[in-house]
Design a protein around this motif. Sequence first.
Motif, PDB file in Angstrom:
ATOM      1  N   ARG A 164      -0.889  -0.411  -1.435  1.00 17.71           N
ATOM      2  CA  ARG A 164      -1.157   0.237  -0.472  1.00 17.71           C
ATOM      3  C   ARG A 164      -0.058   1.325  -0.280  1.00 17.71           C
ATOM      4  NH1 ARG A 164      -3.039  -5.068   1.993  1.00 17.71           N
ATOM      5  NH2 ARG A 164      -4.591  -5.415   2.623  1.00 17.71           N
ATOM      6  N   GLN A 170      -2.396  10.755   3.512  1.00 10.31           N
ATOM      7  CA  GLN A 170      -2.962   9.414   4.353  1.00 10.31           C
ATOM      8  C   GLN A 170      -2.524   7.590   3.864  1.00 10.31           C
ATOM      9  OE1 GLN A 170      -7.001  10.495   4.887  1.00 10.31           O
ATOM     10  NE2 GLN A 170      -7.725   9.091   2.959  1.00 10.31           N
ATOM     11  N   GLN A 171      -2.662   6.753   4.061  1.00  8.05           N
ATOM     12  CA  GLN A 171      -2.512   5.631   2.808  1.00  8.05           C
ATOM     13  C   GLN A 171      -3.417   5.922   1.987  1.00  8.05           C
ATOM     14  OE1 GLN A 171      -1.750   2.145   5.584  1.00  8.05           O
ATOM     15  NE2 GLN A 171      -2.298   2.999   6.591  1.00  8.05           N
ATOM     16  N   ASP A 174      -6.439   4.204   2.057  1.00  4.96           N
ATOM     17  CA  ASP A 174      -7.957   4.491   2.493  1.00  4.96           C
ATOM     18  C   ASP A 174      -8.548   5.675   1.948  1.00  4.96           C
ATOM     19  OD1 ASP A 174      -7.320   3.245   5.070  1.00  4.96           O
ATOM     20  OD2 ASP A 174      -5.582   5.062   5.777  1.00  4.96           O
ATOM     21  N   ASP A 175      -7.804   6.000   0.488  1.00  3.82           N
ATOM     22  CA  ASP A 175      -8.468   6.714  -0.635  1.00  3.82           C
ATOM     23  C   ASP A 175      -9.471   6.007  -1.122  1.00  3.82           C
ATOM     24  OD1 ASP A 175      -6.810   9.060   0.258  1.00  3.82           O
ATOM     25  OD2 ASP A 175      -5.141   8.609  -0.888  1.00  3.82           O
ATOM     26  N   GLN A 214     -11.730  -4.952   0.904  1.00  9.84           N
ATOM     27  CA  GLN A 214     -10.101  -5.228   0.773  1.00  9.84           C
ATOM     28  C   GLN A 214      -9.721  -6.612   0.259  1.00  9.84           C
ATOM     29  OE1 GLN A 214      -8.436  -3.062   1.654  1.00  9.84           O
ATOM     30  NE2 GLN A 214      -9.549  -1.291   2.569  1.00  9.84           N
TER      31      GLN A 214
END
Length: 493
Positions: A164, A170-171, A174-175, A214
Amino acid sequence: MRAATIHDEPASVIRVFSKIRDLVGPDRVDEFGPGANGAWGSRPNVGMYRTRRNLGVIRPATVEQVCRVVEFFDDPDLPIGLHVVSTGRNWGLGSAEPARDRTVTLDLSDLDEIRSLDIEGGFAIVEPGVTQGRLATSLAGTDRMLNVTASSAHTSIIGNGLDRGVGLRQQRVDDLLGLEVVLPDGQLVHVGWWPEKDRRTPLYPYGLGPSLLQLFVQSDLGVVSAAAVRLLHRPEAQRVIRLAFASRDLVPAVNTLRRWVAQGLVGGVLKIYDTVSAAFYGGRAGGFLAHLCVDGTVRSVDAISGLILDEAVSSGLFTEAAPHGREAGGDAVVAMVEGAYGGDPSHNDAMLEATLGQPAARVDEHGLGWLFFLPLVPFSGEDVARAHGLLAQIHEETGVRPGCTVNALSADVIDFVVTIKFAREDRAAERAHRALDRAYELFSATGFMPYRLDIDHADWVDRLSPDPGARELVRRLKTSLDPNGAIARGRYS
Ligand SMILES: Cc1cc2nc3c(=O)[nH]c(=O)nc-3n(C[C@H](O)[C@H](O)[C@H](O)COP(=O)(O)OP(=O)(O)OC[C@H]3O[C@@H](n4cnc5c(N)ncnc54)[C@H](O)[C@@H]3O)c2cc1C
């Protein structure tokens, strides 16, 4: 007395090393006796975290070999598990060192193929050894770009995403569109989105039913052998604005910046360096320095950056308000930020060297010491001031002065990156680690919870979880997916 070696281990351990050597070839396996030196798992790390008892390193050359290695470790008689790294450059959090003793490192850096690159579709399929520098270079001149971090160009896209990490856009999580995962029994599965051979499907990571992707992020439930990574649309125009402000204006300045983020004026992750962190990273010290990126079409960038600069001047809060020039004037932070917002990490290694005095390949062995503490803080001037107050308390109590960089992840949440730089000798390291321990205690007591853990604070995961029932669920998943502990317990279990 004779030093213990791998041959003093139980027969099952000796057997598994022998099977692995036959499978991958002897040059792809190292075995360590305690105190052995010179290879991963037994080498120093830049954080000066305690060296764990690591029994060896396996460097598979193919995904098929990864599956077989994991399968070998899925053995009830084997008292050790695998610790997985991609490029092992998790500097400040433990580098390639495992969280627990008695593990074998599975080093995936030789799996370094960019399996496919679809500019039109907006994704790449990459293996763990693919670095952000390599993928960014493949995208130069196209209308797509990679969300790059401020770390070295030689760091792994997958390793950072799975922990993470945070990029300038962005984080990194999220990619991640989809993952190819080797499960603890050696089975290979694809979770999330994965491209199909004969038809084009929309990029959608969640799937139908419970979302599995996740499960494998900050996780010891599987070994990720490839990922589908999102490629961002390259903005037609981009301008990075630099705003300086004094400590006394911290609260209103942060609230002003927040308003611009909330109203959609800012692209990517707004960054604020305090004096200490700017100096740590080879930038200009003196007050706080915010970098914000405005992107879009040429006309929208002109209009919005003009508006922000006008508002900045009329607020009277900022001592300096200027669009970056292209030239960084020797400031390592400005050069990194300017390039990295645009998906170009080619200045990152100069910043790394300015920070730690060494190139990526030598950071763990030589130069200065470095620790990260990574709490989340609500995005408000008052909360940021409170967090800085905690840093002042740490300084007072330990004599160690941490730096801080704010990464605004949204208009509500900040990644408040606390950095501790120290001379690489025992007394300085001890003080730095005391400051790190205090940071965990003080920040979490205030409600500012870390979202990534270092190897010495793995046991905090239970303390930090809001519901013990959720932790129990994670343990049930581990027991059911990995009953024989093929994958060693990591930093988050
Ligand atoms: C000056 C400086 C700047 C930095 N800037 C940033 C920044 O902007 N953003 C940021 O996020 N970090 C930053 N870092 C921290 C760090 O260097 C990066 O996060 C780096 O990308 C992590 O190392 P890696 O990519 O080699 O991942 P690895 O060390 O290989 O992996 C990280 C962890 O992920 C897990 N993992 C890795 N690969 C796998 C796999 N294939 N399957 C299952 N689990 C796996 C393991 O738990 C591993 O410990 C910075 C560090 C320094 C010194």
